[in-house]
Every structure is written in C-alpha cells, then in structure tokens.
Motif scaffolding. Structure first.
Motif, mmCIF file in Angstrom:
data_model
loop_
_atom_site.group_PDB
_atom_site.id
_atom_site.type_symbol
_atom_site.label_atom_id
_atom_site.label_comp_id
_atom_site.label_asym_id
_atom_site.label_seq_id
_atom_site.Cartn_x
_atom_site.Cartn_y
_atom_site.Cartn_z
ATOM 1 N N LYS A 288 0.800 -1.228 0.000
ATOM 2 C CA LYS A 288 0.000 0.000 0.000
ATOM 3 C C LYS A 288 0.831 1.276 0.000
ATOM 4 C CE LYS A 288 -3.966 -2.113 2.334
ATOM 5 N NZ LYS A 288 -4.884 -2.055 3.511
ATOM 6 N N THR A 289 2.118 1.191 0.261
ATOM 7 C CA THR A 289 2.923 2.405 0.405
ATOM 8 C C THR A 289 4.155 2.355 -0.495
ATOM 9 O OG1 THR A 289 4.152 1.433 2.262
ATOM 10 C CG2 THR A 289 2.179 2.723 2.782
ATOM 11 N N LEU A 290 4.820 3.507 -0.592
ATOM 12 C CA LEU A 290 6.092 3.647 -1.305
ATOM 13 C C LEU A 290 5.972 3.176 -2.755
ATOM 14 C CD1 LEU A 290 8.553 2.476 1.496
ATOM 15 C CD2 LEU A 290 7.874 4.804 0.905
ATOM 16 N N ASN A 291 5.117 3.857 -3.494
ATOM 17 C CA ASN A 291 4.919 3.543 -4.901
ATOM 18 C C ASN A 291 5.871 4.357 -5.775
ATOM 19 O OD1 ASN A 291 2.500 1.978 -4.204
ATOM 20 N ND2 ASN A 291 1.609 3.964 -3.742
ATOM 21 N N LYS A 292 5.794 4.135 -7.073
ATOM 22 C CA LYS A 292 6.524 4.953 -8.033
ATOM 23 C C LYS A 292 5.529 5.698 -8.914
ATOM 24 C CE LYS A 292 10.833 2.295 -8.545
ATOM 25 N NZ LYS A 292 11.783 1.682 -9.528
ATOM 26 N N TYR A 293 5.960 6.841 -9.424
ATOM 27 C CA TYR A 293 5.113 7.651 -10.284
ATOM 28 C C TYR A 293 5.820 7.910 -11.611
ATOM 29 C CZ TYR A 293 2.284 8.563 -6.137
ATOM 30 O OH TYR A 293 1.482 8.418 -5.034
ATOM 31 N N TYR A 294 5.001 8.012 -12.666
ATOM 32 C CA TYR A 294 5.521 8.290 -14.003
ATOM 33 C C TYR A 294 4.650 9.352 -14.672
ATOM 34 C CZ TYR A 294 8.165 4.054 -13.134
ATOM 35 O OH TYR A 294 9.001 3.120 -12.578
ATOM 36 N N LEU A 295 5.269 10.153 -15.543
ATOM 37 C CA LEU A 295 4.569 11.221 -16.251
ATOM 38 C C LEU A 295 3.993 10.710 -17.564
ATOM 39 C CD1 LEU A 295 6.821 14.398 -15.915
ATOM 40 C CD2 LEU A 295 4.430 14.217 -15.246
ATOM 41 N N VAL A 296 2.849 11.257 -17.963
ATOM 42 C CA VAL A 296 2.216 10.846 -19.215
ATOM 43 C C VAL A 296 3.036 11.269 -20.420
ATOM 44 C CG1 VAL A 296 0.827 12.948 -19.494
ATOM 45 C CG2 VAL A 296 -0.004 10.772 -20.426
ATOM 46 N N ASP A 297 3.875 12.303 -20.257
ATOM 47 C CA ASP A 297 4.648 12.825 -21.384
ATOM 48 C C ASP A 297 5.914 13.470 -20.830
ATOM 49 O OD1 ASP A 297 5.065 13.940 -24.175
ATOM 50 O OD2 ASP A 297 4.894 15.805 -23.029
ATOM 51 N N LEU A 298 7.064 13.074 -21.357
ATOM 52 C CA LEU A 298 8.321 13.598 -20.827
ATOM 53 C C LEU A 298 8.617 15.004 -21.321
ATOM 54 C CD1 LEU A 298 10.302 10.272 -20.932
ATOM 55 C CD2 LEU A 298 9.685 11.569 -18.892
ATOM 56 N N GLY A 299 7.965 15.436 -22.398
ATOM 57 C CA GLY A 299 8.082 16.829 -22.796
ATOM 58 C C GLY A 299 7.572 17.746 -21.694
ATOM 59 N N LEU A 300 6.545 17.306 -20.956
ATOM 60 C CA LEU A 300 6.051 18.090 -19.829
ATOM 61 C C LEU A 300 7.093 18.194 -18.726
ATOM 62 C CD1 LEU A 300 2.340 16.880 -19.492
ATOM 63 C CD2 LEU A 300 3.115 19.197 -20.040
ATOM 64 N N ARG A 301 7.910 17.153 -18.577
ATOM 65 C CA ARG A 301 8.975 17.215 -17.565
ATOM 66 C C ARG A 301 9.991 18.285 -17.934
ATOM 67 N NH1 ARG A 301 13.964 15.033 -15.785
ATOM 68 N NH2 ARG A 301 13.871 14.279 -13.617
ATOM 69 N N TYR A 302 10.365 18.335 -19.225
ATOM 70 C CA TYR A 302 11.273 19.401 -19.664
ATOM 71 C C TYR A 302 10.627 20.766 -19.477
ATOM 72 C CZ TYR A 302 14.761 16.288 -21.741
ATOM 73 O OH TYR A 302 15.753 15.359 -21.920
ATOM 74 N N PHE A 303 9.329 20.853 -19.746
ATOM 75 C CA PHE A 303 8.624 22.120 -19.580
ATOM 76 C C PHE A 303 8.649 22.564 -18.113
ATOM 77 C CE2 PHE A 303 4.611 24.139 -18.304
ATOM 78 C CZ PHE A 303 4.690 25.320 -19.025
ATOM 79 N N LEU A 304 8.443 21.623 -17.195
ATOM 80 C CA LEU A 304 8.376 21.954 -15.774
ATOM 81 C C LEU A 304 9.740 22.200 -15.155
ATOM 82 C CD1 LEU A 304 5.708 19.320 -14.654
ATOM 83 C CD2 LEU A 304 5.411 21.800 -14.585
#
Length: 380
Positions: A288-304
């Motif tokens: 139930k704890t310590l999950n991982k997260y991923y972005l729908v689009d890595l271009g948004l990561r560069y944007f952020l």
C-alpha cells in the motif's frame, strides 16, 4: 496531419457492434477525437453509409442546445428516425459523442441509447471531471474502457518529418513531447522549440487550472504545482507522499500529507501522472505504500524542470512503463526481499512477466545486479 494509430483502431474494430458502450479515456490532447475520425473513416471504407454515423462534440458551441441530457437524446433519436427513412431501417447506427462530461446526467441519455438495438455508442470524456471509478458507478456493467496515451515511440517515428538518426528521433521524442499535435511544430527544416514550449504551457494550464483546480475545488495552485514538480523530478524513484509534505514544509510551504495525497490523486485522475503500485513478488500481494510515479509525457517534464539533472536512465524507464501500459492490463513495481527490486511486474493474458530496465549493461557488475533481481523471481 493525421497519424495512423493502428493499435487503438484495432481495439475499436474488435469492439464494433458489441452490446457495450465504448469509452475512450486519457489525458487531454492525447488523440481521442482524432481516433474517432480515423475509426469513422474505416467504417465508411467498410460499407457503412454516412447517414449511419452521428458525430457530436459537446465542446462545440453549435451544440449548446444539446447540453441537456433529454435534448441530446431527442436529437439523436430524431437522427436515427431520419436514417430509417433513407432505406436504412434495421441498419446499425454508430453514435459518437465527444467530451460527454459537459452534459449533466449524461448517463441517462447513454442508457436510453444503449437499450436501442440499432445503436453502437462511443463516448470520450475528460476523466478529471470525475472521481476515480465514477465511470463504473454511472455505467456499471455496460461499458468497456479504451485508454488512450499520447504517441508511442513507434507512432512518433512513423510521423517524424525529418531524415534523422534513431538516436536523434528518440531525443526529440523526449524533449519535444509525445502529444500528437506537437510533432507539427516545425518550420524551415527544423523544430520550433519555442512553439513546442508554448503549446505545452497552454496544455498544462488547461489541465491544471481548468480541469483539476476548477473540478476538484483546489484553491492553492502553487502547492499543486510544487507537488507535481517534485514528483516529475523523481519519476522512477520510490516516493513517499509524507516525505513530499516534509520537504515542502522545510521550504516554508506548509502542506499536510493528506493534501499531498489528494493532489497526487487529482493528477492521476487527470492522467498527468500514473502510479505504479508495489507488488511483493514472493508473497504475490500488493503493497500500500512507497509507490513509483511516471509522467504521461516527458516533454512536460522538460517544460516543468528544464534540462537540469536529467537522468536518462529514469527517462527510459518512464518510456518503458508507458509502453507496457499500452500492451498490458496491469503494470506494477516488483519488491523482493532485501534491497532487490524488479522494475516492472506485468499481468497479461500470458500470465506474469518481469522486466528490468537499464540504460546499459556493458558493465559486468550492472548486468549481474540486474539479472540477480530477475533470478529471484522463481516463476519467470
């Protein structure tokens, strides 16, 4: 430019004329409306008359009179009667309603159309307007969900406008976004990076400010953005939501762990983020704890975040996670006793599969470490 998306087209074709409502879900601008057009073209090329297709976009001001569920139902019913009058009696009709969430109580219109034997019903909706699982509550037992992601690397490559190397195309795929429209933002034989950033900025503002803040009653955009930036900076890392709360509090931004969890859930509901739950490989149970997260689009990561501290290995892991989602029902993070981990545990029609992701295994110690985790999964 309309990009061929055979994986999703094949899914739509496989569900054609099945007595279920077909719902396309996914982040804004992932290509759901375009898939409707691609599928409609296929129908026309395979014996369906134009009068058998009804296509409505509920964000079009021309359809404002149909934002009442009963008026929408009456309008479609009258179109069905017209189709019958054109020697189309007893013929199947294909009804497409885009952005159905704009119609309050839309499920009542959907129910009325669903029970008609001559209607095959297709919907798209912005999931950020609903709480998790609300589709199932409103249309219980009567729908199938087809989840649409932005372009895969294969789809992106098929539409790539320049004769570049695979390495260059992959880099552009990461930096310039996998959202379908972004691949059109070039001129004079080169990419217009400023246009790409402006496009992503507009999309980001729409999702964050309109979809999430308005529909989830969030009143502090700075806190929501800080949570998203933290998670975007830590894709592929085990993430504690309490740790995010503690870090932001140390930076002078007071935010409770429950609020961080609420913000993360809202970002997941809008399909900006995906959460990979941890799976105990030995005990065959979800943690139930310590999950991982991923972005729908890595271009948004560069944007952020810009291009600071880019860990290309974790970027690759994000790409692989999304690709596994396209191909499978469930994707988890594998936990093994001690400090061993399997990057992804996948459940599909073939059973359970295990995946390790590494940018390179030329180093013998790296190869040994990655294989050791896989060898710990005795049923692989």
């Amino acid at each position: 430019m309309m990009i061929a998306r055979p994986q999703y087209l094949d899914k739509l074709i496989s569900w054609k004329d099945k007595q279920l409502i077909k719902i396309l879900t996914g982040v804004r601008r992932s290509g759901k409306s375009t898939l409707f057009r691609i599928y409609q073209d296929w129908l026309l090329q395979n014996g369906i008359h134009p009068s058998q297709i009804i296509n409505l976009n509920m964000e079009d001001p021309a359809n404002n009179d149909l934002l009442d569920w009963l008026e929408l139902y009456k309008y479609i019913d009258s179109r069905l009667a017209q189709s019958s009058g054109l020697n189309m009696a007893n013929k199947q009709n294909y009804v497409f309603i885009d952005e159905i969430q704009n119609v309050p109580d839309f499920q009542r219109a959907a129910d009325g159309l669903f029970i008609k034997s001559n209607v095959d019903l297709y919907l798209t909706g912005s999931n950020s307007h609903f709480q998790s699982g609300q589709w199932a509550t409103m249309l219980s037992g009567r729908y199938v969900e087809i989840h649409v992601l932005p372009l895969s690397f294969k789809e992106y490559t098929s539409a790539y406008p320049f004769n570049d190397s695979q390495e260059t195309i992959y880099r552009r795929y990461l930096e310039n976004s996998s959202f379908p429209y972004a691949i059109n933002l070039h001129s004079g034989g080169k990419w217009d990076t400023s246009q790409v950033r402006d496009y992503l900025g507009g999309l980001y503002s729409t999702i964050i400010l309109k979809d999430i803040m308005d529909n989830k009653n969030i009143r502090e955009p700075s806190k929501l953005e800080r949570v998203l930036k933290y998670i975007a900076d830590n894709i592929g890392n085990i993430t504690s939501l309490k740790k995010i709360s503690d870090m932001l509090c140390n930076d002078g931004l007071k935010i409770y762990p429950q609020t961080v969890e609420s913000y993360a859930d809202s970002l997941i509901d809008s399909y900006i983020l995906y959460r990979a739950d941890r799976y105990d490989v030995k005990g065959k149970t979800l943690l139930k704890t310590l999950n991982k997260y991923y972005l729908v689009d890595l271009g948004l990561r560069y944007f952020l975040l810009g291009d600071r501290d880019i860990d290309t290995g974790r970027m690759l892991e994000n790409v692989i996670y999304l690709e596994l989602l396209r191909r499978n029902r469930k994707v988890y993070v594998g936990k093994i006793n001690g400090d061993k981990e399997i990057d992804f545990v996948v459940e599909n029609d073939n059973g359970t599969e295990y995946y390790q992701v590494a940018e390179t295994v030329l180093d013998k110690n790296t190869l040994k470490r990655e294989l050791a985790s896989l060898e710990s999964a005795k049923d692989h």
